[in-house]
Design an enzyme around this catalytic site. Structure first.
Site, mmCIF file in Angstrom:
data_model
loop_
_atom_site.group_PDB
_atom_site.id
_atom_site.type_symbol
_atom_site.label_atom_id
_atom_site.label_comp_id
_atom_site.label_asym_id
_atom_site.label_seq_id
_atom_site.Cartn_x
_atom_site.Cartn_y
_atom_site.Cartn_z
ATOM 1 N N LYS A 158 0.831 -1.220 0.000
ATOM 2 C CA LYS A 158 0.000 0.000 0.000
ATOM 3 C C LYS A 158 0.857 1.258 0.000
ATOM 4 O O LYS A 158 1.847 1.346 0.724
ATOM 5 C CB LYS A 158 -0.891 0.020 1.256
ATOM 6 N N GLU A 200 0.807 -4.735 4.340
ATOM 7 C CA GLU A 200 -0.146 -5.267 5.318
ATOM 8 C C GLU A 200 -0.522 -6.675 4.906
ATOM 9 O O GLU A 200 -0.496 -7.009 3.716
ATOM 10 C CB GLU A 200 -1.444 -4.427 5.317
ATOM 11 N N LYS A 237 -15.725 3.444 -2.582
ATOM 12 C CA LYS A 237 -17.059 3.216 -2.045
ATOM 13 C C LYS A 237 -18.148 3.557 -3.064
ATOM 14 O O LYS A 237 -18.020 4.538 -3.799
ATOM 15 C CB LYS A 237 -17.243 4.065 -0.783
ATOM 16 N N ARG A 292 -10.721 14.803 7.527
ATOM 17 C CA ARG A 292 -11.566 15.765 6.792
ATOM 18 C C ARG A 292 -12.999 15.255 6.841
ATOM 19 O O ARG A 292 -13.251 14.156 7.320
ATOM 20 C CB ARG A 292 -11.105 15.801 5.335
HETATM 21 P P1 ADP Z 1 -7.599 4.428 0.419
HETATM 22 O O1 ADP Z 1 -7.045 5.471 1.332
HETATM 23 O O2 ADP Z 1 -6.897 4.383 -0.896
HETATM 24 O O3 ADP Z 1 -9.080 4.479 0.319
HETATM 25 P P2 ADP Z 1 -7.676 2.338 2.459
HETATM 26 O O4 ADP Z 1 -6.498 1.979 3.285
HETATM 27 O O5 ADP Z 1 -8.727 3.160 3.117
HETATM 28 O O6 ADP Z 1 -7.205 3.032 1.097
HETATM 29 O O7 ADP Z 1 -8.355 1.027 1.923
HETATM 30 C C1 ADP Z 1 -9.398 1.060 0.966
HETATM 31 C C2 ADP Z 1 -10.023 -0.311 0.837
HETATM 32 O O8 ADP Z 1 -9.042 -1.273 0.438
HETATM 33 C C3 ADP Z 1 -10.594 -0.870 2.138
HETATM 34 O O9 ADP Z 1 -11.888 -0.417 2.374
HETATM 35 C C4 ADP Z 1 -10.571 -2.350 1.830
HETATM 36 O O10 ADP Z 1 -11.611 -2.715 0.958
HETATM 37 C C5 ADP Z 1 -9.277 -2.517 1.070
HETATM 38 N N1 ADP Z 1 -8.172 -2.833 1.992
HETATM 39 C C6 ADP Z 1 -7.322 -1.972 2.588
HETATM 40 N N2 ADP Z 1 -6.422 -2.617 3.364
HETATM 41 C C7 ADP Z 1 -6.704 -3.937 3.250
HETATM 42 C C8 ADP Z 1 -6.128 -5.134 3.788
HETATM 43 N N3 ADP Z 1 -5.078 -5.111 4.588
HETATM 44 N N4 ADP Z 1 -6.683 -6.319 3.416
HETATM 45 C C9 ADP Z 1 -7.746 -6.368 2.593
HETATM 46 N N5 ADP Z 1 -8.329 -5.295 2.055
HETATM 47 C C10 ADP Z 1 -7.820 -4.082 2.371
#
Ligand code: ADP
Length: 453
Positions: A158, A200, A237, A292
């Protein structure tokens, strides 16, 4: 109270903020690009200033022009909305240097929580569960491989500066690692100008559950329950609900306690969201914090009766929160559908054009936050979301019936939208039963593809 606010945003959120300002008797200044001089937010604000050309980098991301606009119109504050400059620490700092109030947390807080790797470290320090992963950012392919081995595949690479689902790649085994790493870093560099990544454990088919919190400058921290944002496409989303129909009460309570612990530990001021993923055993893990207002904030407003934008403005004005925790009761259920200008049944291609005919849905418990009107132009320059349809009812099933009806009534001619696609989801038996996780949409799309063949 603040007297005059520049809204450094566009679209429905700019309209939403202008409405809140009007209710509070605050003057508003809109900004716009040359692509949309007739945008609704421009028409509703007391004043409007053009800040540059159609491309976002030239206008809605043009810090210098935005700050000049705020200073030249005598504003005392800037509301960044979501997206664009809302989580840009440098912008918040510049706003303050111009003797203006940034309606959000401090620039240092934005920097700290905006880097997902450092946010994880903060949470770990305060014993809030995070997804098992690397201690900090990955320095090389071999460093990453060593971490991945320790964590156990599948893993998710990530982007530390990530957002909007970009800069994320899964590797199911060591053979896939290097190419996933290269793709994630390249996408991170291109999207955020920062190629640092962390790792992760990849949690299979979790739910995305987030807790809304607010904190003021008087050490008051409140929660406003959770939202279930598991209906996603490409980690973005599509439909959100509040509360989460399947969350066990004790898990909810524990998530709330952790979210409040996090807010208090960092002395958080502003509306904020603590995002978690919830595995199939309802174990939850922190993934990130958004410093935010969020797109999906209306569903929380509907079930709690708290106007989050007004609270943001009150907090930035130095006032204590207008509500106490015991005043915030969860009332009924709410669902939001993001209305996008796109062709959902044909690869989700964005759609542009002029709105010719428009019929808005209505009725008891139906809310529409949008920026479109007959004659409005939807340009290809910005996000495809043109509005949010929100329903509030006594329970989830009532909301589903209400949303179906609202979607049926909603007519937009001139652009292609995902209204029909939402209708399709709202009639899906699994969705109706409340059985869905972040993999739901992808499975639905695969089924749809099969049935078309
Ligand atoms: P962004 O900031 O790009 O939106 P997030 O960290 O909030 O990224 O993660 C967005 C989505 O990605 C989460 O809602 C989930 O669906 C998926 N996701 C994030 N981290 C994980 C993980 N460790 N394992 C599985 N899915 C993940």
């Amino acid at each position: 109270m603040l007297k005059k606010i520049l809204i450094a945003n566009r679209g429905e959120i700019a309209v939403r903020i202008i409405r809140a300002c009007k209710e509070l008797g605050i003057e508003t200044v809109a900004i716009y690009s040359t692509a949309e001089p007739d945008a609704l937010h421009v028409q509703l604000a007391d004043e409007a200033i053009c800040v540059g050309g159609p491309r976002a980098v030239d206008s809605y991301l043009n810090m210098q022009n935005i700050l000049s606009a705020a200073c030249n119109t005598g504003c005392d504050a800037v509301h960044p909305g979501y997206g664009f400059l809302s989580e840009n620490g440098k912008f918040a700092r510049l706003v303050n240097q111009c003797q203006l109030t940034f309606i959000g947390p401090s620039s240092d807080m934005i920097d700290l929580m905006g880097n997902k790797s450092s946010a994880r470290a903060v949470m770990m320090k305060h014993q809030i569960p995070v997804v098992p992963g690397s201690d900090s950012i990955i320095s090389s392919v071999s460093d990453g491989l060593a971490w991945a081995m320790k964590i156990g595949y599948p893993i998710l690479i990530k982007a530390a500066s990530g957002g909007g689902g970009k800069g994320m790649r899964v590797a199911y085994d060591a053979n896939e690692f290097e190419s996933a790493y290269k793709l994630a870093t390249a996408e991170a560099k291109a999207s955020f100008g920062d190629d640092t990544v962390y790792i992760e454990k990849y949690i299979e088919n979790p739910k995305h559950i987030e807790i809304q919190i607010i904190g003021d400058h008087h050490n008051n921290y409140l929660h406003l329950y959770e939202r279930d944002c598991s209906v996603q496409r490409n980690h973005q989303k599509v439909i959100e609900e509040a509360p989460c129909a399947t969350l066990r009460a004790e898990v909810r309570q524990s998530m709330i306690v952790d979210a409040l612990k996090a807010a208090a530990a960092i002395n958080y001021t502003n509306a904020g969201t603590i995002e978690f993923i919830l595995d199939q055993d309802q174990k939850y893990y922190f993934i990130e914090m958004n410093t935010r207002i969020q797109v999906e904030h209306p569903i929380t407003e509907m079930i709690t009766g708290v106007d989050l934008i007004k609270e943001q403005i009150r907090i930035a004005s130095g006032f204590p929160l207008s509500v106490r925790q015991e005043d915030i009761q969860m009332r009924g259920y709410a669902i939001e559908c993001r209305i996008n200008a796109e062709n959902s049944f044909h690869g989700f291609q964005p759609s542009a054009g002029t709105i010719e005919t428009l019929v808005f849905p209505g009725g008891f418990g139906v809310r529409l936050d949008t920026c479109i009107y007959p004659g409005a132009k939807v340009t290809p320059f910005y996000d495809s979301m043109v509005g949010k349809l929100i329903v509030h009812g006594n329970n989830r099933m009532e909301c589903i019936y209400k949303m179906r009806q609202a979607l049926e009534e909603f007519i937009i001619v001139g652009i292609t939208t995902n209204i029909d696609f939402h209708y399709y989801i709202l009639n899906n038996p699994e969705y109706v039963k409340g059985i869905f996780d972040v993999g739901f949409m992808e499975r639905l799309l695969r089924e749809l593809e099969k049935s078309e063949k």
